[in-house]
Design a protein around this motif. Structure first.
Motif, PDB file in Angstrom:
ATOM      1  N   ARG A 111       6.142  -5.498  11.872  1.00  0.00           N
ATOM      2  CA  ARG A 111       7.341  -6.113  11.463  1.00  0.00           C
ATOM      3  C   ARG A 111       7.621  -5.690   9.952  1.00  0.00           C
ATOM      4  O   ARG A 111       8.801  -6.210   9.387  1.00  0.00           O
ATOM      5  N   SER A 112       6.621  -5.332   9.251  1.00  0.00           N
ATOM      6  CA  SER A 112       7.017  -4.805   8.014  1.00  0.00           C
ATOM      7  C   SER A 112       6.071  -3.552   7.284  1.00  0.00           C
ATOM      8  O   SER A 112       4.963  -3.669   7.952  1.00  0.00           O
ATOM      9  N   VAL A 113       6.596  -2.762   6.572  1.00  0.00           N
ATOM     10  CA  VAL A 113       5.991  -1.651   6.100  1.00  0.00           C
ATOM     11  C   VAL A 113       5.870  -1.828   4.417  1.00  0.00           C
ATOM     12  O   VAL A 113       7.052  -1.960   4.199  1.00  0.00           O
ATOM     13  N   LEU A 114       4.624  -1.438   3.950  1.00  0.00           N
ATOM     14  CA  LEU A 114       4.837  -1.506   2.640  1.00  0.00           C
ATOM     15  C   LEU A 114       4.257  -0.163   2.044  1.00  0.00           C
ATOM     16  O   LEU A 114       3.006   0.129   2.329  1.00  0.00           O
ATOM     17  N   ILE A 115       4.801   0.601   1.340  1.00  0.00           N
ATOM     18  CA  ILE A 115       4.243   1.904   0.650  1.00  0.00           C
ATOM     19  C   ILE A 115       3.931   1.812  -0.941  1.00  0.00           C
ATOM     20  O   ILE A 115       5.105   1.336  -1.629  1.00  0.00           O
ATOM     21  N   SER A 116       2.938   1.957  -1.335  1.00  0.00           N
ATOM     22  CA  SER A 116       2.576   1.744  -2.667  1.00  0.00           C
ATOM     23  C   SER A 116       2.032   3.062  -3.233  1.00  0.00           C
ATOM     24  O   SER A 116       1.376   3.577  -2.527  1.00  0.00           O
ATOM     25  N   THR A 117       2.557   3.400  -4.444  1.00  0.00           N
ATOM     26  CA  THR A 117       1.996   4.624  -5.038  1.00  0.00           C
ATOM     27  C   THR A 117       1.528   4.289  -6.465  1.00  0.00           C
ATOM     28  O   THR A 117       2.109   3.495  -7.189  1.00  0.00           O
ATOM     29  N   ILE A 118       0.244   4.807  -7.008  1.00  0.00           N
ATOM     30  CA  ILE A 118      -0.460   4.481  -8.058  1.00  0.00           C
ATOM     31  C   ILE A 118      -1.216   5.589  -8.653  1.00  0.00           C
ATOM     32  O   ILE A 118      -1.681   6.464  -7.506  1.00  0.00           O
TER      33      ILE A 118
END
Length: 385
Positions: free
Chosen positions: A316-323
């Motif tokens: 239902r949802s996707v989260l892409i994080s970059t660090i």
């Protein structure tokens, strides 16, 4: 649902308190080695070891600018925090020429400019010696020994002042290096905490928002009381998420980079339009340039992970994080879908295996892990150099 939401909000508030404590500790760290104690000791030492009436010490605080920050034996206040540009007065001359300089009668000397005759006369100074604190060709500050009578600073006093200046230069250089190291360590700790919080609290808040919006959509036409309650919860969650993002930003004030971040945001927007699944890309702190080849590898890996979500996850949802942490860039693609497709199939897809090989060619790694509250996270790590 309401009880779970309240627990999440409370945890987010606790993390906000952690943010504030960390920022306070960071400010304290930056003041632990502010050179004050070292400069105070130098002003006292140069006075005592030269047998002078007055001792002064000042660091170089800006390009071509010396500031007298510590003093010992003064009667007036004109010399306190006096700003001395390079080349002006006695200290400015020593600063410019990188050598000890002295005058028998300050206000009558033709060797120096007389921009500071007022504060010099107010303290009754006649004979004065200034020695720059030099390390590796760089002036870190100047120490002064001054007398309220016309006299002669002999070889012993000059040697003593030079010795004090040498030790002072080393102290200020060491303090400056230590401060930079502590500042870098504090910045790394901020990024580490920001990453942990983003992966935990941030991802959960994001998924909760998606669930609440879905519930409100399905509840339309039903109980008005239920609808009002769902809207209220959604507004509260939006406020909490906004405060959370502000706190994460406070941990690292760097501006996000352009190419990689923009490409991931466009991919998320396209994914959402294509699938109807909520998708968001977030960059935690400033991510440095890793070069075009590594950036292409990272982007291709993130796109492969998104493709797997689209084909298999039923999310239902996707989260892409970059660090950026520890000299590497990490991209995490987290979904709230159905998890592993079956026993023994963890991470064995042909696409992901080929992607992992390409990431490995640039010294990186790709891993797939199950989230505690459902779904999977694909984590891609690539060194900066």
């Amino acid at each position: 649902m309401a009880q779970g939401h309240r627990a999440q909000v409370e945890r987010a508030a606790e993390q906000g308190v952690r943010f504030e404590h960390l920022l306070d500790e960071h400010a304290q760290v930056l003041h632990l080695l502010d050179d004050t104690a070292a400069l105070r000791g130098l002003a006292q030492r140069v006075r005592e070891e030269c047998g002078a009436h007055i001792g002064l010490a000042g660091p170089v605080e800006a390009d071509r600018l010396l500031v007298l920050r510590q003093w010992n034996g003064t009667c007036a206040t004109g010399l306190h925090d006096l700003r001395v540009p390079m080349g002006l007065g006695l200290g400015g001359l020593g600063f410019a020429e990188l050598r000890p300089v002295w005058v028998d009668d300050y206000c009558a000397s033709e060797l120096i400019t007389h921009d500071f005759d007022g504060p010099i006369s107010a303290d009754g100074i006649k004979t004065m010696l200034a020695v720059p604190m030099v390390r590796a060709g760089k002036v870190h500050g100047v120490v002064y020994a001054a007398m309220r009578e016309i006299t002669d600073f002999g070889g012993r006093q000059l040697d003593a002042a030079v010795h004090v200046a040498n030790s002072g230069g080393l102290a200020l250089q060491t303090a400056s290096a230590a401060r930079r190291q502590r500042e870098a360590a504090a910045a790394a700790e901020r990024r580490r905490i920001a990453s942990e919080l983003h992966d935990s609290v941030g991802a959960r808040l994001f998924r909760m928002g998606a669930e609440l919006r879905d519930l409100r959509t399905h509840a339309e036409g039903g109980s008005s009381e239920l609808l009002d309650r769902l809207v209220s919860l959604e507004n509260q969650l939006a406020e909490t998420a906004s405060a959370f993002r502000d706190s994460v930003h406070a941990l690292d004030h760097g501006e996000p980079g352009g190419g990689l971040a923009e490409a991931l945001s466009r991919d998320c927007a396209a994914f959402q339009r294509r699938t109807g699944t909520t998708a968001q890309s977030v960059e935690v702190g400033a991510v440095p340039d890793c070069g075009p080849h590594r950036a292409r590898v990272l982007l291709a890996a993130a796109r492969e992970a998104l493709l797997n979500v689209e084909k298999h996850a039923n999310a239902r949802s996707v989260l892409i994080s970059t660090i950026a942490l520890d000299d590497e860039i990490t991209i995490s693609v987290a979904d709230d879908g159905s998890g592993w497709p079956g026993r023994g199939q963890e991470g064995n897809g042909i696409g992901l295996r080929a992607t992992a090989d390409r990431v490995g060619e640039v010294g990186g790694t790709l891993s797939v892990v199950a989230n505690e509250d459902g779904g999977l996270t694909v984590r891609i790590r690539v060194p900066l150099t």
